[in-house]
Enzyme design. Structure first.
Site, PDB file in Angstrom:
ATOM      1  N   ASP A   1      -0.363  -9.052 -25.624  1.00  0.00           N
ATOM      2  CA  ASP A   1       0.536  -9.947 -25.278  1.00  0.00           C
ATOM      3  C   ASP A   1       1.569  -8.727 -24.790  1.00  0.00           C
ATOM      4  OD1 ASP A   1       2.499 -12.175 -25.165  1.00  0.00           O
ATOM      5  OD2 ASP A   1       3.366 -11.310 -26.970  1.00  0.00           O
TER       6      ASP A   1
ATOM      7  N   ASP B   1       5.542  -9.398 -23.915  1.00  0.00           N
ATOM      8  CA  ASP B   1       6.906  -9.399 -24.329  1.00  0.00           C
ATOM      9  C   ASP B   1       7.011  -9.459 -25.740  1.00  0.00           C
ATOM     10  OD1 ASP B   1       8.442  -9.912 -21.775  1.00  0.00           O
ATOM     11  OD2 ASP B   1       7.242 -11.713 -21.739  1.00  0.00           O
TER      12      ASP B   1
ATOM     13  N   ASP C   1       3.239 -10.764 -31.128  1.00  0.00           N
ATOM     14  CA  ASP C   1       4.600 -10.724 -31.863  1.00  0.00           C
ATOM     15  C   ASP C   1       4.860 -11.979 -32.230  1.00  0.00           C
ATOM     16  OD1 ASP C   1       5.335 -11.378 -29.407  1.00  0.00           O
ATOM     17  OD2 ASP C   1       7.274 -10.884 -29.852  1.00  0.00           O
TER      18      ASP C   1
END
Length: 227
Positions: free
Chosen positions: A15, A17, A172
């Protein structure tokens, strides 16, 4: 390595961001300005419930939350203009940047699979000096549906020529964890929001409960079988 008896790791899918780049505050500021222009005070507390959705999806979800009609194409364009203006302040996360470099040196196939537009992925990786190490990139705009659907991860695996069961996703946010599991992949979760910690993070195969501050690159390298 990973779980005992698990298929060997042959690719790592990142991922963007909140995992590779410390962009959540930057994205929130851009979204805050978009909503301010629509006469709405977007708060950090409200945004926290939508972290992990793609660029278009998050604007649509926030508009629905506030009960307002969104001109999504115009809002997305405005958000990206604001984000690009903020890129000079973008920083990479040191633990995951170290992990990228170590994995690249070990020859591990990698790709970025993100809910951001491809232009934003490219600009972010360039800004933090990781573009050359992560040339394979898949945006939500290139697939059928964003996270928590598995589309971006499955597309990234196909691009690398690696079966889903041999991929590890590093995420996240809960939508990304759910997407990874729906894709049949293992997942390392490094929550960007730990207080409170969403119980759905427990679905991850490896959960760093205290977030990025608790990440040890050597431990993760051992977990994926590089050390």
């Amino acid at each position: 390595m990973g779980e005992a008896g698990a298929a060997p790791v042959e690719a790592v899918l990142w991922d963007l961001d909140g995992v590779l780049v410390d962009s959540e505050a930057l994205l929130f500021e851009a979204e805050r300005q978009v909503f301010a222009e629509a006469g709405v005070d977007l708060t950090a507390e409200v945004k926290a419930g939508f972290v992990g959705l793609g660029g278009t999806e998050v604007l649509a979800a926030l508009a629905a939350h506030y009960g307002i009609e969104a001109d999504l194409p115009r809002w997305v364009e405005r958000k990206m203009d604001l984000v690009h203006a903020l890129y000079p302040g973008l920083q990479a996360f040191e633990p995951t940047s170290t992990l990228v470099r170590e994995l690249a040196a070990a020859g591990m196939p990698m790709a970025v699979a993100s809910g951001s537009p491809l232009s934003a992925i490219d600009a972010s990786l360039t800004a933090v000096g990781l573009a050359d190490l992560l040339p394979e990139r898949v945006s939500v705009d290139q697939v059928g549906a964003g996270k928590p659907a598995p589309d971006v991860f499955l597309a990234a695996a196909r691009r690398l020529g690696v079966a889903p069961e041999h991929c590890v996703v590093i995420e996240d946010a809960v939508p990304g964890v759910l997407a990874a599991k729906a894709a049949g992949m293992r997942c390392i979760a490094i929550p960007s929001i730990t207080d409170p910690l969403d119980p759905r993070f427990e679905q991850a195969d490896l959960l760093i409960r205290d977030g990025m501050a608790a990440v040890d690159a050597t431990t993760l390298l051992t977990w994926v079988g590089v050390r």
